[in-house]
Design an enzyme around this catalytic site. Structure first.
Site, short mmCIF file in Angstrom:
data_model
loop_
_atom_site.label_atom_id
_atom_site.label_comp_id
_atom_site.label_asym_id
_atom_site.label_seq_id
_atom_site.Cartn_x
_atom_site.Cartn_y
_atom_site.Cartn_z
CG HIS A 282 -1.91 13.55 -14.33
ND1 HIS A 282 -2.78 14.54 -13.90
CD2 HIS A 282 -2.28 13.28 -15.62
CE1 HIS A 282 -3.62 14.83 -14.87
NE2 HIS A 282 -3.34 14.10 -15.93
CD GLU A 283 -1.02 10.25 -18.10
OE1 GLU A 283 -1.94 9.50 -18.50
OE2 GLU A 283 -0.97 11.47 -18.35
CG HIS B 75 -5.90 10.02 -16.35
ND1 HIS B 75 -7.08 10.72 -16.31
CD2 HIS B 75 -4.94 10.91 -16.73
CE1 HIS B 75 -6.87 11.98 -16.65
NE2 HIS B 75 -5.57 12.12 -16.90
CD GLU C 44 -6.34 15.56 -18.17
OE1 GLU C 44 -5.31 15.85 -17.50
OE2 GLU C 44 -6.42 14.55 -18.89
#
Length: 393
Positions: free
Chosen positions: A248-249, A252, A306
């Site tokens: 997930h990071e 980003h 997100e």
């Protein structure tokens, strides 16, 4: 998303227009009153230079005659002497007197320059050679572009400050213990493996000792990004859940979300600069409206990003159930954490991959929750994210 971008654009155009008008008015004022302003500044500069030169002429002999003590020491030790002694020590200190030649030369140069400028504008018809409208427009545009470039540069180079804030929240030690260093290396290996899967530069991992689950990314470019995580996050997640959070990071980083949010925040930075420069009521009201619009827009875009990072995680790992499980675990972990511990780690909880639990207020609790979570919240509701992820299973 489109509405947020439109609001940010309108806010930026509004403050640029106001800045342009202010600068143009200043140009017109200088055009009309240049001789008067030069004369006033010349008189004040001349008076200040004379006072400074007189002060030097008095204090240099005093310091030469009394190199160790001030003249106040020659006065009877009463209340007056005690009151003036500290001032006298500063006025006669070697640090103050050390560069008096350079200071005096600067003041004399300024006074001479003002005098010559006044003489030139008085003896020439300089206004006939200048088109007032074109000059005001040109100077206004150049000033606005220069200030905008300064704000953009400041926002773009502020990633080091953001990284320090994250590291403080996660309690990253300067000299980590052997166990913590080994744990960080293991997490770095996981990130390297995930980064190779999507062919992006692997960000640097730093691991903090905080027990609050924290996972956040700093850096505007994939080649110089840093993932900050806490030991509390590593300890509470299973291996597949940890991979999902790291993916997930990494999403980003791949989506350049930090750069997107920074660009959207430029109007807010410009608005703050305007408030600091002008300190006028009307400017403050306008800047406040721009700040509110930008903050709401950033919240909208952050929530959308997100969701995009969740989708990116699924694309990297192919395992939406692990991310859903990780979000549920972290949300429960924060919900059951003692209130004192949450207050102690308030800044860190704000950087968590899930928002911190809501702390009820005695008055206007529903209104505050609506504003903080619905309007200005940077994270979508965790239950909504879990539900979306489970649709992929």
């Amino acid at each position: 998303m489109a509405v947020a971008l439109i609001l940010v654009t309108l806010g930026q155009l509004t403050i640029l227009a106001v800045e342009f008008v202010i600068v143009a008015i200043c140009v017109v004022y200088l055009y009309l009153e240049l001789e008067t302003l030069l004369a006033i500044f010349f008189v004040f500069g001349l008076v200040f230079t004379c006072v400074y030169a007189g002060w030097i002429a008095v204090t240099k002999p005093i310091r030469w005659l009394y190199p160790d003590r001030t003249l106040s020491d020659r006065i009877a030790h009463d209340g007056v002497a005690d009151a003036v002694e500290s001032v006298g020590e500063w006025l006669l200190s070697s640090q103050v007197l050390m560069k008096w030649q350079k200071s005096l030369a600067t003041l004399l140069t300024l006074v001479v320059g003002l005098f010559l400028g006044f003489a030139v504008v008085e003896s020439t018809d300089w206004r006939a050679a200048i088109n007032l409208q074109q000059t005001a427009v040109l100077v206004g545009v150049l000033a606005v572009l220069a200030l905008l470039a300064r704000v953009v540069y400041g926002e773009w180079t502020d990633d080091a400050a953001a990284l320090r804030e994250l590291e403080d929240s996660a309690r990253v030690p300067e000299d980590p213990a052997v166990e913590l260093a080994a744990q960080r290396a293991a997490v770095q290996a996981r990130v390297d493996r995930l980064a190779r899967q999507v062919d992006v530069p692997s960000p640097t991992v730093v691991l903090g000792t905080s027990s609050t689950p924290i996972a956040a990314t700093a850096g505007y470019r994939p080649t110089s990004s840093t993932v900050v995580i806490s030991r509390g996050l590593v300890d509470v997640l299973e291996a597949d859940e940890l991979d999902a959070v790291l993916a997930h990071e990494l999403a980003h980083v791949q989506n350049r979300d930090a750069a997107v949010v920074t660009i959207l925040s430029v109007p807010a930075g410009y608005a703050w600069k305007m408030v600091e420069r002008y300190e006028h009521g009307a400017i403050m009201i306008l800047a406040g409206a721009v700040l509110a619009a930008v903050r709401w827009s950033v919240a909208i875009v952050s929530r959308y990003r997100e969701y995009c990072a969740d989708e990116g995680c699924v694309a990297i790992t192919g395992d939406p159930a692990s991310l859903a499980s990780a979000l549920e675990t972290l949300d429960t972990e924060l919900e059951h954490r003692p209130a004192a511990d949450l207050r102690h780690h308030d800044s860190g909880a704000a950087f968590s991959i899930v928002p911190p639990p809501w702390e009820e207020h005695r008055f206007f609790d529903r209104t505050r929750k609506f504003i903080d979570r619905k309007l200005l919240g940077t994270h979508p509701p965790t239950e909504n994210r879990i539900e979306r992820l489970r649709t992929h299973v």
